[in-house]
Scaffold this motif. Structure first.
Motif, PDB file in Angstrom:
ATOM      1  N   ALA A   1      -7.544   6.014  -5.403  1.00  0.00           N
ATOM      2  CA  ALA A   1      -5.891   6.111  -5.761  1.00  0.00           C
ATOM      3  C   ALA A   1      -5.758   5.449  -7.211  1.00  0.00           C
ATOM      4  O   ALA A   1      -4.865   6.218  -7.780  1.00  0.00           O
ATOM      5  CB  ALA A   1      -5.286   5.152  -4.661  1.00  0.00           C
ATOM      6  N   GLY A   2      -6.515   4.500  -7.503  1.00  0.00           N
ATOM      7  CA  GLY A   2      -6.313   4.100  -8.928  1.00  0.00           C
ATOM      8  C   GLY A   2      -6.573   5.153  -9.968  1.00  0.00           C
ATOM      9  O   GLY A   2      -6.085   4.987 -11.079  1.00  0.00           O
TER      10      GLY A   2
ATOM     11  N   ALA B   1      -9.010   2.051  -2.653  1.00  0.00           N
ATOM     12  CA  ALA B   1      -8.278   1.397  -3.678  1.00  0.00           C
ATOM     13  C   ALA B   1      -9.029   2.161  -5.037  1.00  0.00           C
ATOM     14  O   ALA B   1      -7.995   2.671  -6.119  1.00  0.00           O
ATOM     15  CB  ALA B   1      -8.296  -0.149  -3.903  1.00  0.00           C
TER      16      ALA B   1
ATOM     17  N   GLY C   1       0.751  -1.021   0.037  1.00  0.00           N
ATOM     18  CA  GLY C   1       0.038   0.185   0.001  1.00  0.00           C
ATOM     19  C   GLY C   1       0.640   1.310  -0.101  1.00  0.00           C
ATOM     20  O   GLY C   1       0.276   2.202   0.253  1.00  0.00           O
TER      21      GLY C   1
ATOM     22  N   THR D   1      -0.614   3.809  -2.845  1.00  0.00           N
ATOM     23  CA  THR D   1      -2.034   4.101  -2.281  1.00  0.00           C
ATOM     24  C   THR D   1      -1.933   5.074  -1.274  1.00  0.00           C
ATOM     25  O   THR D   1      -2.719   6.180  -1.336  1.00  0.00           O
ATOM     26  CB  THR D   1      -2.751   2.817  -1.541  1.00  0.00           C
TER      27      THR D   1
ATOM     28  N   ASN E   1      -2.760   9.298  -1.067  1.00  0.00           N
ATOM     29  CA  ASN E   1      -3.826   9.674  -0.256  1.00  0.00           C
ATOM     30  C   ASN E   1      -2.933  10.752   0.630  1.00  0.00           C
ATOM     31  O   ASN E   1      -3.801  11.790   1.146  1.00  0.00           O
ATOM     32  CB  ASN E   1      -4.395   8.634   0.677  1.00  0.00           C
TER      33      ASN E   1
END
Ligand SMILES: Nc1ncnc2c1ncn2[C@@H]1O[C@H](COP(=O)(O)OP(=O)(O)O)[C@@H](O)[C@H]1O
Ligand SMILES: [Mg+2]
Length: 217
Positions: free
Chosen positions: A186-187, A183, A13, A16, A20
């Motif tokens: 962030a994608g 998810a 992560g 990710t 964030n």
């Protein structure tokens, strides 16, 4: 503040959380540079998907340690916050990030407890601290955070116990659970704070992590 997000293990992560954290700080009014220190360039690709009407977050990819160090030192005069996402292995970029950062976030997954990766990270932090002290810098504040935690389990206690075995690492009790919104956001180069439909629990978890790292209460 310069914050590195590193773990020698992939898939925990880092990217990710880097996206964030960077976006949370940008939304709080900071000028933010996200440095992609991973050859794969996942953070840079994700941010390229960010639409123009969103709060700007600059992103540069430096996967060579020497260039990353020089660039981050130079850019730190221009930006309020620099967030460095490193690749999932020991690399010159990861070592440069540990040298130049004010704080380190080490995301790790529950249960497997990735203790070997924490042992590796702990020894990399120790090595970075030798160089930092030689150059009159503070010891690196290395924070381990649980990511993709399951709700209601004993992940927290177990994680805190494992991290306590490593004196150079500090466990912070701001676990991030496995959440689709995190998810999906962030994608698409978004932070969960700006993602709709709004996932309030996900927003609270990311905000708690960011507040803890940046000492905002
Ligand atoms: N808190 C989370 N909730 C849901 N999915 C997550 C979370 N954190 C990471 N993921 C997913 O796990 C995978 C690996 O995450 P990534 O950030 O790419 O890890 P790393 O950069 O460490 O390799 C991705 O598919 C990502 O969407
Ligand atoms: Mg990554």
């Amino acid at each position: 503040m310069i914050v590195a997000i590193c773990n020698v293990k992939g898939g925990v992560g880092k990217t990710t959380l880097a996206i964030n954290v960077a976006i949370s700080r940008a939304l709080a009014g900071q000028d933010v540079l996200l440095v992609d220190g991973d050859r794969q360039g996942t953070a840079e690709i994700a941010l390229s998907l960010r639409s123009d009407n969103k709060t700007p977050v600059a992103c540069s990819k430096y996967d060579d340690g020497k260039i990353l160090l020089a660039q981050v030192q130079h850019q730190s005069r221009k930006y309020d916050d620099i967030i460095i996402d490193s690749g999932g292995r020991d690399s010159s970029a990861l070592r440069a990030a540990l040298y130049v950062a004010d704080k380190l976030i080490v995301p790790f997954a529950p249960r497997s407890f990735d203790s070997w990766s924490l042992a590796d990270m702990s020894s990399l932090v120790d090595q970075a601290n030798i160089e930092r002290q030689r150059d009159g810098k503070n010891k690196l504040d290395a924070l381990v955070v649980l990511n993709c935690a399951d709700s209601g389990g004993k992940d927290n206690e177990e994680a805190a116990g494992v991290v306590a075995e490593f004196p150079s690492l500090r466990y912070i009790d701001t676990p991030i659970r496995r959440r689709k919104a995190i998810a999906n956001a962030a994608g698409n180069g978004m932070g969960v704070l700006e993602y709709t439909p709004r996932d309030i629990k996900a927003c609270d978890e990311i905000s708690a992590l960011v507040n803890c790292v940046f000492n905002v209460y």
